[in-house]
Design a protein around this motif. Structure first.
Motif, PDB file in Angstrom:
ATOM      1  N   GLU A  26      23.589   0.250  -4.962  1.00  0.00           N
ATOM      2  CA  GLU A  26      23.984  -1.127  -5.228  1.00  0.00           C
ATOM      3  C   GLU A  26      24.597  -1.788  -3.998  1.00  0.00           C
ATOM      4  OE1 GLU A  26      26.571  -0.842  -8.553  1.00  0.00           O
ATOM      5  OE2 GLU A  26      24.952  -0.688 -10.029  1.00  0.00           O
ATOM      6  N   ALA A  27      25.158  -1.002  -3.083  1.00  0.00           N
ATOM      7  CA  ALA A  27      25.769  -1.566  -1.887  1.00  0.00           C
ATOM      8  C   ALA A  27      24.740  -1.994  -0.860  1.00  0.00           C
ATOM      9  CB  ALA A  27      26.732  -0.551  -1.259  1.00  0.00           C
ATOM     10  N   LEU A  28      23.514  -1.473  -0.951  1.00  0.00           N
ATOM     11  CA  LEU A  28      22.475  -1.839   0.008  1.00  0.00           C
ATOM     12  C   LEU A  28      21.944  -3.239  -0.270  1.00  0.00           C
ATOM     13  CD1 LEU A  28      20.432   1.488   0.008  1.00  0.00           C
ATOM     14  CD2 LEU A  28      22.051   0.731   1.743  1.00  0.00           C
ATOM     15  N   ARG A  29      21.646  -3.948   0.792  1.00  0.00           N
ATOM     16  CA  ARG A  29      21.022  -5.267   0.653  1.00  0.00           C
ATOM     17  C   ARG A  29      19.514  -5.085   0.812  1.00  0.00           C
ATOM     18  NH1 ARG A  29      22.009 -10.522   4.566  1.00  0.00           N
ATOM     19  NH2 ARG A  29      20.696 -11.971   3.420  1.00  0.00           N
ATOM     20  N   LEU A  30      18.857  -4.969  -0.321  1.00  0.00           N
ATOM     21  CA  LEU A  30      17.433  -4.650  -0.319  1.00  0.00           C
ATOM     22  C   LEU A  30      16.615  -5.929  -0.446  1.00  0.00           C
ATOM     23  CD1 LEU A  30      17.526  -1.562  -2.696  1.00  0.00           C
ATOM     24  CD2 LEU A  30      17.536  -1.578  -0.205  1.00  0.00           C
ATOM     25  N   GLU A  31      15.779  -6.188   0.529  1.00  0.00           N
ATOM     26  CA  GLU A  31      14.902  -7.348   0.498  1.00  0.00           C
ATOM     27  C   GLU A  31      13.508  -7.031  -0.055  1.00  0.00           C
ATOM     28  OE1 GLU A  31      15.608 -10.408   0.942  1.00  0.00           O
ATOM     29  OE2 GLU A  31      17.675 -10.132   1.584  1.00  0.00           O
ATOM     30  N   PRO A  32      12.873  -5.915   0.347  1.00  0.00           N
ATOM     31  CA  PRO A  32      11.509  -5.638  -0.156  1.00  0.00           C
ATOM     32  C   PRO A  32      11.496  -5.484  -1.673  1.00  0.00           C
ATOM     33  CG  PRO A  32      12.039  -4.241   1.710  1.00  0.00           C
ATOM     34  CD  PRO A  32      13.310  -4.893   1.302  1.00  0.00           C
ATOM     35  N   PRO A  33      10.621  -6.149  -2.375  1.00  0.00           N
ATOM     36  CA  PRO A  33      10.576  -6.054  -3.843  1.00  0.00           C
ATOM     37  C   PRO A  33      10.367  -4.633  -4.347  1.00  0.00           C
ATOM     38  CG  PRO A  33       9.256  -7.903  -3.076  1.00  0.00           C
ATOM     39  CD  PRO A  33       9.648  -7.136  -1.866  1.00  0.00           C
TER      40      PRO A  33
ATOM     41  N   ALA B 286      11.211  -1.833  -2.938  1.00  0.00           N
ATOM     42  CA  ALA B 286      12.440  -1.063  -2.755  1.00  0.00           C
ATOM     43  C   ALA B 286      13.466  -1.410  -3.821  1.00  0.00           C
ATOM     44  CB  ALA B 286      13.013  -1.322  -1.362  1.00  0.00           C
ATOM     45  N   ARG B 287      13.495  -2.670  -4.216  1.00  0.00           N
ATOM     46  CA  ARG B 287      14.416  -3.067  -5.274  1.00  0.00           C
ATOM     47  C   ARG B 287      14.013  -2.448  -6.612  1.00  0.00           C
ATOM     48  NH1 ARG B 287      15.145  -9.493  -4.516  1.00  0.00           N
ATOM     49  NH2 ARG B 287      16.612  -9.164  -6.235  1.00  0.00           N
TER      50      ARG B 287
ATOM     51  N   GLU C  27       0.827  -1.185   0.000  1.00  0.00           N
ATOM     52  CA  GLU C  27       0.000   0.000   0.000  1.00  0.00           C
ATOM     53  C   GLU C  27       0.869   1.246   0.000  1.00  0.00           C
ATOM     54  OE1 GLU C  27      -2.523  -0.360   3.336  1.00  0.00           O
ATOM     55  OE2 GLU C  27      -3.690  -2.033   2.518  1.00  0.00           O
ATOM     56  N   LEU C  28       0.225   2.383  -0.254  1.00  0.00           N
ATOM     57  CA  LEU C  28       0.955   3.633  -0.372  1.00  0.00           C
ATOM     58  C   LEU C  28       1.777   3.964   0.864  1.00  0.00           C
ATOM     59  CD1 LEU C  28       1.486   5.838  -2.381  1.00  0.00           C
ATOM     60  CD2 LEU C  28      -0.532   7.048  -1.564  1.00  0.00           C
ATOM     61  N   PRO C  29       1.266   3.778   2.096  1.00  0.00           N
ATOM     62  CA  PRO C  29       2.116   4.058   3.273  1.00  0.00           C
ATOM     63  C   PRO C  29       3.380   3.209   3.307  1.00  0.00           C
ATOM     64  CG  PRO C  29      -0.182   3.941   3.922  1.00  0.00           C
ATOM     65  CD  PRO C  29      -0.119   3.469   2.510  1.00  0.00           C
ATOM     66  N   ARG C  30       3.253   1.945   2.912  1.00  0.00           N
ATOM     67  CA  ARG C  30       4.436   1.093   2.926  1.00  0.00           C
ATOM     68  C   ARG C  30       5.412   1.492   1.819  1.00  0.00           C
ATOM     69  NH1 ARG C  30       4.514  -5.513   2.448  1.00  0.00           N
ATOM     70  NH2 ARG C  30       6.772  -5.742   2.295  1.00  0.00           N
ATOM     71  N   LEU C  31       4.906   1.851   0.646  1.00  0.00           N
ATOM     72  CA  LEU C  31       5.777   2.329  -0.423  1.00  0.00           C
ATOM     73  C   LEU C  31       6.532   3.569   0.015  1.00  0.00           C
ATOM     74  CD1 LEU C  31       3.458   1.923  -3.559  1.00  0.00           C
ATOM     75  CD2 LEU C  31       5.457   0.539  -2.966  1.00  0.00           C
ATOM     76  N   TRP C  32       5.827   4.477   0.686  1.00  0.00           N
ATOM     77  CA  TRP C  32       6.490   5.689   1.169  1.00  0.00           C
ATOM     78  C   TRP C  32       7.557   5.343   2.203  1.00  0.00           C
ATOM     79  CZ3 TRP C  32       6.117   7.315   6.341  1.00  0.00           C
ATOM     80  CH2 TRP C  32       6.831   8.483   6.619  1.00  0.00           C
ATOM     81  N   GLN C  33       7.255   4.389   3.094  1.00  0.00           N
ATOM     82  CA  GLN C  33       8.222   4.017   4.123  1.00  0.00           C
ATOM     83  C   GLN C  33       9.498   3.467   3.496  1.00  0.00           C
ATOM     84  OE1 GLN C  33       7.036   0.750   6.614  1.00  0.00           O
ATOM     85  NE2 GLN C  33       8.361   1.361   8.296  1.00  0.00           N
ATOM     86  N   GLU C  34       9.374   2.628   2.493  1.00  0.00           N
ATOM     87  CA  GLU C  34      10.544   2.052   1.846  1.00  0.00           C
ATOM     88  C   GLU C  34      11.320   3.113   1.061  1.00  0.00           C
ATOM     89  OE1 GLU C  34       9.091  -1.181  -0.456  1.00  0.00           O
ATOM     90  OE2 GLU C  34       8.397  -2.335   1.287  1.00  0.00           O
ATOM     91  N   ALA C  35      10.600   3.992   0.377  1.00  0.00           N
ATOM     92  CA  ALA C  35      11.272   5.063  -0.359  1.00  0.00           C
ATOM     93  C   ALA C  35      11.968   6.027   0.595  1.00  0.00           C
ATOM     94  CB  ALA C  35      10.268   5.816  -1.233  1.00  0.00           C
TER      95      ALA C  35
END
Length: 657
Positions: free
Chosen positions: A57-64, A66-67, A11-19
Motif C-alpha cells: 500500500e505504501a508503493l505508488r503504483l502507476e501501471p494498471p 501492477a495495481r 504482454e507477458l514480458p511486461r507483466l513479468w517485469q512489473e511483478a
C-alpha cells in the motif's frame, strides 16, 4: 464528458517485469530473517514494519497491471490473514517461468486444467501423507507452534514470542472448551478492535489479559453497585425532543418556552425512574446524553457510559444477545426485558487514561476477555494489534476444508486412459479492466518506478536483497539436480514416501503408516485439504508440492499442461529460496537436496523445530496466484479514465420528436 483512452494489453514480458519489481520491493522483508521497512508518515512519525500489506500500500503504483497484482495480494491477505509477500514472490516466479517457456494461445486454459488435474492430485495423493491433522480445539501448545512462526514474519524475535503466548492464552480463556474454539476465533478476528486496549509508554512485557471487556471511555456518571447488575443499551438520546425531525416548533412567549422545558425535565426524570424501577443500574449509550440525563442518572443510582464505538456496541450485543432499547412511544413505561447482565462494573486506569471495565455474562460459548496491549509508542501498538487480528484470521482457516473437483485416480489404474488426460471444457471469458484517475501509456515500467515512494503519505526504506544472484544460481542448480534424477524415481518411491516409518518428522509432524493411493482415493474422495491440516514451517510445503507436481505432470498428455506444471513446480521453490537467504552460499541447496533425498529414501524430512503452518492457507496461496495469472492473461483492454463518468439521465421532451 469523461476523457478516456485505451492502451494495448500488457504482454507477458511486461507483466513479468512489473511483478518482478513488486517482488523485489517485498522480498527483503520475507520470512523470519527478513529486514524491516521504515514508513515515514506525514506527521513525521517513523514506523518500522515487515507487513506485506503495508509495504504494497505504501508503493505508488502507476501501471494498471501492477495495481491489479497488489490488489489481489492484499485481497488474499484479507481472506486468509497471511501471504501478501509470498503471493507477490510466487506470482513473479510463475510469470517469469511462463515467459521463459514462451506461453502460447492456450495458456489460460492450460492453467485451469493444471489446477483441476495436476495440482489437486499432488495435494490429495502426495501432500496428504505428510501433513498432520491438528487435535480438535487446537490445544494451547499447538496454538503457540502456529502463532510464533506466523508472527516471526511480521515482528521481532522478542515480540513474537511474547505475543504468541498472549494470543494463545487469550484463545484458551475465551474458549475454555475445544468445541468453542472455532466460534472464539471467529469473534476474536471480527471484534478484535473491541477486545483489546492499547497502552503506550510501557514495555511489551507489561501486557496482560483481563476478564470482561474494557471500554475506552470514562464514566459520565458512576454509581458503585455490588453484585450482578442489569445493563441497558441505547443508541439515541434519552432526553425527549419537543417535536419530530423536520417539524417546526413555534413558541409564542417566554412562558410557553419555560413550560416546554419543565415538560422535558419531568419526562426525563420519569424515564430514569422507570429504568431504576426495572433494576437497570448501567446505561451504555452510543451517543452523548444531555446533562439533564446525567443528573437524574446520578440521582437515581444509574451509572452511564456514553459515546461508545460501534464496534463496542456490536460486541456487547453479540455476546449478550441484547438489542438496543427504544424508550419513546406510547408504551414508554413498558417493562424492560432486554437487559444484559454484568457481574461487575468498575473504573480502570490504563496508563494515564481512565476506562470502564465490565464483566458481562455471555449467552454463547465465547467468554469475553480483553487483551491489554502495551508498547513503547502508538505506532508499535498498532502493528502488534494488526498482526494479532490477522493471526486470528489465519487460525480460522484451520477449520476449513477444500473439496476436490476432479476425481482422484487409483494408483493401479492405467495411466493411458482418456480420463487421465488433462483437459478443460470451459473457455475463459474475455475481460477488460477500467482504471480510474490514472493516465495510461504504453511505455514499459521500470523497477524503480514500481518501487517509488508514496507521495507525501508514507515513505519506504528497505535494505537491499543480497541474495538475488544466489537465488538464480540455486534455481538453476536445484532444477538440474531434479532433472538428472527424475527418471530414476519409481512410482512407489513417490507415492509411498512415508510407508512403514514410525519416526516423527521434526518431532512435530509424524509420517503415518500410509495405505496405497487406492485407499487414499476411496477414503478421501471428496476432501482435498482436511480441517486442521498442518506442516512444519520453513519451505516444506513448497518443496513437497514441487516434488509431487513434477510427478503428476508426467501423466498429462497435453504438452501445454505439462509446461505449466513444470513452471509452477519451479516457481514454488522461489519462496524457500527467499527464506533461506543467508551468508552461507549453499543454504537452500543443502535444504533442498536433503528434503528430496529423504523423500526418495522413505525417511523423515530434515529436522525443523521452528513451528507449524496451515496447509489450507498455503494451498489457497497457490490457487490465488494461479487465478491472478489467469486474470492478468484474460485482460483484453485497459482504459484509463481521467475524469469520473457523468451520469446522463434520459428525459423525453417534445424536441426529441
Amino acid at each position: 464528458m469523461a476523457a478516456a483512452m485505451a492502451e494495448p494489453v500488457p504482454e507477458l514480458p511486461r507483466l513479468w517485469q512489473e511483478a518482478a519489481a513488486l517482488a523485489g520491493a517485498v522480498r527483503g522483508a520475507l520470512g523470519p530473517r527478513g529486514g524491516r521497512a521504515l514508513l515515514l508518515r506525514p506527521t513525521g512519525e517513523a514506523v518500522p514494519t515487515r507487513d506485506g500489506r503495508r509495504l504494497l500500500e505504501a508503493l505508488r503504483l502507476e501501471p494498471p497491471a501492477a495495481r491489479v497484482m497488489a490488489a489481489r495480494a492484499c485481497s488474499h491477505r484479507a481472506a486468509t490473514g497471511d501471504g501478501a509477500k509470498s503471493f507477490v514472490v510466487l506470482l513473479a516466479a510463475v510469470l517469469g517461468g511462463l515467459r521463459a517457456a514462451g506461453g502460447g494461445a492456450g495458456l489460460r486454459r492450460a492453467l485451469r486444467a493444471f489446477e483441476a488435474q495436476v495440482l489437486e492430485r499432488a495435494a490429495a495423493r502426495g501432500l496428504r501423507r505428510h501433513w498432520r491433522t491438528a487435535p480438535p480445539g487446537l490445544p494451547e501448545a499447538r496454538l503457540e507452534a502456529l502463532l510464533e512462526p506466523y508472527l516471526a514474519g511480521r515482528l521481532g524475535p522478542g515480540e513474537r514470542r511474547r505475543l504468541a503466548r498472549l494470543c494463545a492464552e487469550l484463545c484458551r480463556r475465551c474458549a475454555p472448551t475445544a468445541a468453542a474454539r472455532p466460534e472464539a476465533l471467529r469473534l476474536l478476528a471480527r471484534r478484535f478492535a473491541a477486545l483489546h486496549a492499547a497502552v503506550p509508554g510501557l514495555p511489551l512485557a507489561s501486557s496482560t489479559i483481563l476478564p470482561g471487556i474494557v471500554l475506552r471511555r470514562d464514566f459520565a456518571a458512576y454509581c458503585p453497585a455490588e453484585g450482578e447488575l442489569r445493563a441497558l443499551l441505547v443508541t439515541e438520546p434519552l432526553q425527549p425532543a419537543l417535536t419530530a425531525p423536520g417539524v417546526e416548533f413555534v413558541v409564542d412567549s417566554e412562558g410557553q418556552y419555560e413550560a416546554s422545558l419543565r415538560w422535558i425535565t419531568r419526562r426525563t426524570e420519569a424515564l430514569v425512574k422507570h429504568l431504576q424501577s426495572n433494576s437497570v443500574k448501567l446505561l451504555l449509550s452510543s451517543t452523548k446524553q444531555d446533562e439533564l440525563v446525567i443528573y437524574y442518572a446520578q440521582l437515581y443510582g444509574v451509572s452511564v457510559v456514553e459515546c461508545l464505538l460501534s464496534e463496542e456496541m456490536a460486541l456487547i450485543s453479540e455476546i449478550t444477545g441484547v438489542s438496543p432499547y427504544a424508550p419513546f412511544g406510547d408504551d414508554m413505561y413498558r417493562e424492560i426485558t432486554e437487559t444484559a447482565v454484568a457481574s461487575f462494573c468498575q473504573p480502570l486506569l490504563l496508563g494515564s487514561k481512565r476506562c470502564v471495565h465490565i464483566g458481562f455474562t455471555s449467552v454463547c460459548a465465547f467468554q469475553p476477555h480483553c487483551l491489554i496491549l502495551c508498547g513503547p509508542v502508538d505506532g508499535v501498538n498498532e502493528q502488534h494489534a494488526a498482526a494479532l487480528q490477522e493471526a486470528f484470521t489465519m487460525l480460522q482457516q484451520l477449520f476449513k476444508t477444500v473439496d476436490q473437483r476432479g476425481e482422484c485416480k487409483a494408483e493401479g489404474e492405467s495411466q493411458n486412459k482418456a480420463s487421465d488426460v488433462c483437459s478443460w471444457d470451459s473457455s475463459p471469458t474475455q475481460k477488460q479492466i477500467v482504471v480510474e484517475n490514472i493516465s495510461c501509456n504504453s511505455n514499459q515500467v521500470s523497477e524503480c518506478q514500481l518501487k517509488a515512494l508514496s507521495d507525501e503519505t508514507e515513505t519506504k526504506i528497505l535494505a537491499p536483497d543480497k541474495s538475488s544472484s544466489l537465488v538464480d544460481k540455486q534455481k538453476s542448480y536445484s532444477t538440474a539436480v531434479l532433472a538428472c534424477n527424475a527418471d530414476t524415481v519409481t512410482a512407489c518411491e513417490l507415492l509411498d514416501v512415508g510407508k512403514g516409518l514410525e519416526k516423527t518428522c521434526c518431532n512435530i509432524v509424524p509420517f503415518k503408516q500410509e495405505e496405497s493411493c487406492v485407499g487414499i482415493a476411496q477414503d478421501h474422495s471428496s476432501s482435498l485439504i482436511e480441517a486442521g491440516s498442518v506442516l512444519p514451517v520453513g519451505g516444506y510445503f513448497e518443496i513437497l508440492l514441487h516434488y509431487y507436481i513434477q510427478y503428476y505432470a508426467k501423466q498429462c498428455q497435453q504438452s501445454e499442461v505439462a509446461v505449466v506444471s513444470n513452471v509452477v513446480a519451479d516457481a514454488l521453490l522461489s519462496i524457500p529460496k527467499a527464506l533461506y537467504r543467508t551468508t552461507e552460499l549453499d543454504s537452500f541447496t543443502k535444504f533442498y537436496l536433503k528434503a528430496v533425498n529423504s523423500l526418495r529414501k522413505n525417511q523423515p524430512l530434515p529436522g525443523n523445530k521452528e513451528g507449524l503452518e496451515s496447509v489450507y492457507c498455503k494451498y489457497q496461496l497457490v490457487v490465488s496466484v494461479l487465478h491472478c495469472v489467469t486474470e492478468l492473461l484474460s485482460i483484453d483492454l485497459i482504459i484509463g479514465i481521467k475524469q469520473p463518468v457523468q451520469k446522463i439521465e434520459d428525459h423525453d421532451s417534445e424536441d426529441d420528436f
